[in-house]
Design a protein around this motif. Structure first.
Motif: not given
Lengths: 433, 433
Positions: B1-20
């Motif tokens: 579960n913590s791995g999933a959180f890391q994944q989401v955190r990465f997506t939110l901060n590095s993959t997606l643009r702020p508007v997304e």
């Protein structure tokens, strides 16, 4: 009077911009509109035409012969010619294309190949392209050789030498601050994906909003640069999409001419009234089932519109929120259950509050406890049904490919009317039976 | 579960643009939204925040302390800081301004001096300015000294040396094709008037649409350049204005969070239901006047909702058309009479058509000619009243400074319900009395 005409003619052709003339035509009743249109110089007609709402454009075009149409298309950009042609019957479009010169015809046929509501239908072909291997200095020299650059050009597009394939975008702001010795390839932007010509226009609009774009390249299936879309055309898409929900919920078309002539308006509205009449007749037939009960307790007839109305209002609020949520891309399968639950609970809570109020009023008004209980229960039931219908209808209709904004409100009212009358009169029959 | 959180955190901060990320938050129910928000890195919070709808922004900001708020304002452009501050209680805004450095404070106070819905509230201060007396070549050299030019810069603004007064606009496209020896004064554009900071935002939007602008200069009363407005912010204004009519007609706010929590939603909706209940009670009291007649002819109770419904539907169509027409600037005093006449005639024609149909159905259903005549007349009357109310209400409300989209639909239904029931039952009392 002829002096006044001269004055108006001068204002229309020399003082106002084409977009302002179009706005003036749009806010004029048919007769004035025709007079104003006739005062516009032929060379300005095309420019004005392209800013008019589709409905009005089609109306004006339908009165022109092929020669006049051809003259107009010669004053317009390719994408605007395509827009105009799309308002014409296919027979006339083909006739016009045949008398155009070959280069124009080919360009326009390329745009006409894409429906009006796709990226291809929105695009213009006035791109400024450069090669990736030249330096910034060469690029600046190349651009200075232009007499002017098309309006809304914030970026140059970098294309391959061979097949005109899209490679990247070079914002003018970057070109202006870059070292003259560096090559375009090193500074061009490849982050933003080019737009495929068959992308629907609402997707294009959200791309523009997401990336704060001013212009974007459009490519065909094999990656060849076809043209570009500019923010001014995207703004029109955004406005029309937003107007669509409002107008559809009242059975109107977003292209509807505010000053459409009498018979045209009457015909369109008659259809919508007819559909809603079926709804009303259905509701009446439900009431018809309970004539004996109403005959016994006439107070029921007095109170029954309250039940239907409360359910309709609550349901409409849910429906409107859902339709806006769908338009903004907020509502999806994954969060629909959360919304349904919240809407049901909102209706339950508000149902309890207002059912209590209505029950109290009814008890006092008709000095009967039973009628208070009956109307209270019926309101709670109808508010919950309103929430159910308001949430589920847009989801189901969209899944079936039916426009929720158009069909949603009629269906919702049908449901809340039928359920409202049935619950109220049914419960009354049970209690008074 | 913590791995999933890391994944989401990465997506939110590095993959997606702020508007997304903002869009993702907007379409998440409250609990998920809170979890996602907590996974966003502090340095990204401000960027995401500025793209969120006002309602959600205010909600998130209300949970932060002053230090956190200050940290966020430091990552944002001046105009976005001003937007954020406008969501906060005044006490906290003042506190924040006091701990900012002087230069920032002064800039922000300048923007805060203008209401959010004016040009001053929309503007940004990141203009690139030049003097009129330099040559194109000097200008290009001056610009190359910048590391980067702010996004959405399609024009430089020409200002006077002394008071920073606005003189003209120089599109980059013109700069790029002009002779290097020529002075800026000779090529700058002085056609487009600068925007006064107190201009309402919908006026700004129509200026942008009228002149196909990407950015425009904003000046204060004495002509000093304060900043610029860019098309991305104007698009937000256009979308919000268009959403406003749709949402208001259902008693909702255009800033309304689709996933607002239960109690907040319930409270807002309760008010609207309460107002509509008053309407329904008024209609019921009209029916109450005719209890004796209904007691004699129970068929009246069965048919009466049809009369109210037809008037309501026809009136709503007129009302919606008028409200859209007002929003587009089509409806004015000068053409209101034409619209009123057309709407009355449309209603008369449709009234005759559908009154005939309903009359025939009613005659067959209840084997009574009288009831057919009564309902036919009542429908014609109510459709005409619907057209009158639908046309005049928006004009009168607007003249009184009341929002027609918000108050119009409630008032219209009140009128068509009351008149519908009164005409139908009154005529019945006359014919059967």
């Amino acid at each position: 009077n002829s002096g006044a005409f001269q004055q108006v003619r001068f204002t229309l052709n020399s003082t106002l911009r084409p977009v302002e003339v179009a706005h003036l035509l749009e806010k004029s009743p048919p007769k004035e509109r025709q007079i104003l249109w006739n005062l516009i110089h032929p060379e300005n007609e095309g420019k004005v035409l392209q800013y008019l709402a589709d409905d009005i454009q089609a109306d004006i075009l339908s009165k022109m012969d092929a020669d006049r149409l051809l003259a107009i298309t010669e004053t317009l950009d390719t994408d605007d010619v395509a827009d105009v042609l799309q308002q014409l019957p296919e027979r006339i479009t083909r006739e016009l294309l045949q008398i155009m010169d070959q280069q124009n015809r080919e360009r326009i046929e390329e745009i006409l190949a894409y429906p009006e509501d796709t990226a291809g239908g929105l695009m213009n072909t006035d791109t400024v392209t450069i090669r990736p291997d030249i330096t910034v200095e060469t690029c600046l020299r190349y651009i200075r050789r232009h007499n002017e650059i098309p309006e809304m050009t914030d970026s140059l597009f970098v294309v391959s030498r061979k097949k005109n394939s899209y490679i990247g975008t070079l914002p003018l702001t970057k070109l202006l601050v870059s070292d003259p010795e560096i090559t375009i390839r090193e500074i061009m932007n490849t982050d933003i994906k080019p737009i495929p010509a068959d992308m629907p226009d609402d997707k294009v609009a959200s791309l523009f909003e997401k990336h704060d774009l001013v212009s974007a390249p459009v490519i065909n299936k094999s990656g060849k640069l076809l043209g570009r879309i500019t923010i001014d055309d995207v703004v029109d898409v955004i406005r029309e999409d937003a107007d669509h929900s409002l107008m559809s919920m009242a059975g109107l078309d977003e292209d509807e001419d505010t000053f459409a002539p009498l018979l045209k308006t009457t015909r369109r509205r008659a259809v919508w009234l007819g559909i809603n009449l079926l709804t009303a007749l259905l509701a009446s037939s439900v009431i018809g089932l309970f004539q004996d009960t109403i005959d016994k307790v006439v107070a029921l007839a007095v109170l029954m519109p309250i039940v239907a109305s409360m359910g309709g209002i609550a349901g409409s609020q849910t429906l409107t929120l859902m339709i806006r949520g769908q338009a903004l891309g907020h509502v999806e399968r994954s969060n629909a259950r959360w919304l349904l639950n919240r809407e049901l609970l909102v209706s339950l809570l508000n149902g309890i509050i207002w059912a209590g109020v209505v029950a109290a009023v009814s008890m006092v008004w008709f000095s009967s406890q039973t009628i208070g209980i009956v109307i209270g229960l019926a309101i709670v039931i109808n508010l919950i049904v309103g929430a159910l219908a308001g949430t589920l209808l847009p989801l189901v209709l969209k899944a079936w490919g039916i426009d929720p904004a158009l069909a949603g409100s009629v269906l919702l009212t049908t449901i809340t009317d039928v359920v409202g009358f049935f619950a109220f009169l049914g419960l009354a029959t049970y209690f008074y039976g």
